[in-house]
Enzyme design. Structure first.
Site, mmCIF file in Angstrom:
data_model
loop_
_atom_site.group_PDB
_atom_site.id
_atom_site.type_symbol
_atom_site.label_atom_id
_atom_site.label_comp_id
_atom_site.label_asym_id
_atom_site.label_seq_id
_atom_site.Cartn_x
_atom_site.Cartn_y
_atom_site.Cartn_z
ATOM 1 N N HIS A 144 0.816 -1.215 0.000
ATOM 2 C CA HIS A 144 0.000 0.000 0.000
ATOM 3 C C HIS A 144 0.851 1.266 0.000
ATOM 4 C CE1 HIS A 144 -2.519 3.016 2.435
ATOM 5 N NE2 HIS A 144 -3.080 2.941 1.242
ATOM 6 N N HIS B 208 0.528 10.670 -1.843
ATOM 7 C CA HIS B 208 -0.727 10.531 -1.105
ATOM 8 C C HIS B 208 -1.076 11.816 -0.381
ATOM 9 C CE1 HIS B 208 -3.714 9.285 1.817
ATOM 10 N NE2 HIS B 208 -3.867 8.149 1.158
#
Length: 273
Positions: free
Chosen positions: A4, A40
């Protein structure tokens, strides 16, 4: 096992060394829908640095090498790339432009318009169904550029935990009846129930239902939740800790039931165990 938030180039080997055979990275767009960086941003998962990043085209150039047999950087285990498209940060009116741009950048930097032997499958993670024009644009661009054959390598996945029937309706509008994954999950900071996950798995296993081929749970860090997901019958898990997933998979309960996918497995085929 999907690693991830693998947004820095140096993190690719790090997550592969922990046991991942797929990686997910975030694609950040400018206000016009142009893909700029893998990033992110804050907030992100507990215990993770949210700010690692790379220039998107440079990231693609590197990952092309990592997934090209005979390249010095080649890692055989890496078979799937999940592009987490941060479309929720831009206007829905720009989703089509974003789809064109990502398709062209994959053509130029990953597939090299037929001159690359990079072999990973691509999963387009769309946050919300309202951004479905991204998918239309992506497919239109491959067609217009003369590379429709790459559609065989590309799957679709809506990640916003929206109503599954609503997702099916959008896929119907787009004429997509195959190569569909379904994610269910939440940031690792919070607990999540299994109601929607069970519903997705039930649909996947319904004969004749063509809108879910694979189901995965995210973002799992606790072994107890990994075990719970595996018992329900997920096809994959996304984790910040691939090494923990590897340990769980070696446990007696799971060792005979699950194995890591290889390049010889088709990610668009339903598993009939």
């Amino acid at each position: 096992i999907m690693g991830h938030m693998v947004n820095a180039i140096e993190q690719v080997d790090e997550f592969l060394n922990l046991g991942a055979n797929a990686i997910e990275f975030d694609i950040d767009f400018d206000k016009d829908g142009i893909a700029q960086i893998t990033h992110h941003g804050i907030p992100c998962d507990c215990g993770r640095k949210c700010t690692k990043k790379a220039i998107f085209t440079e990231y693609l150039d590197n990952i092309r090498q990592v997934t090209t047999p005979d390249d010095p950087k080649f890692r055989e285990q890496l078979v799937l790339l999940a592009l987490d498209l941060k479309l929720q940060r831009i206007s829905s009116a720009k989703a089509y432009r974003a789809g064109e741009d990502v398709a062209k950048k994959l053509l130029d930097h990953y597939w090299r318009r037929g001159n690359s032997k990079a072999r990973a499958y691509i999963l387009l993670n769309i946050p919300l169904v309202e951004d479905y024009e991204f998918i239309r644009a992506f497919k239109d661009t491959l067609k217009n550029e003369g590379y429709e054959s790459y559609n065989d390598k590309v799957g679709i996945n809506f990640t916003g935990n929206e109503d599954l029937d609503k997702i099916r309706d959008v896929l119907e509008i787009l004429g997509i009846h195959k190569q569909v994954w379904q994610a269910d999950g939440i940031t690792s900071c919070f607990a999540r129930g299994t109601e929607r996950l069970k519903e997705a798995l039930k649909k996947r296993d319904t004969p004749g239902y063509n809108y879910i081929d694979k189901v995965y749970a995210w973002t799992l860090v606790r072994k107890s939740i990994m075990r719970r997901s595996l018992r329900l019958g997920v096809d994959g898990v996304m984790s910040n800790n691939p090494d923990r997933v590897i340990k769980v998979l070696k446990e007696k309960e799971f060792a005979d039931k699950f194995r890591l996918a290889t390049y010889n497995d088709n990610p668009w085929e339903k598993f009939r165990g």
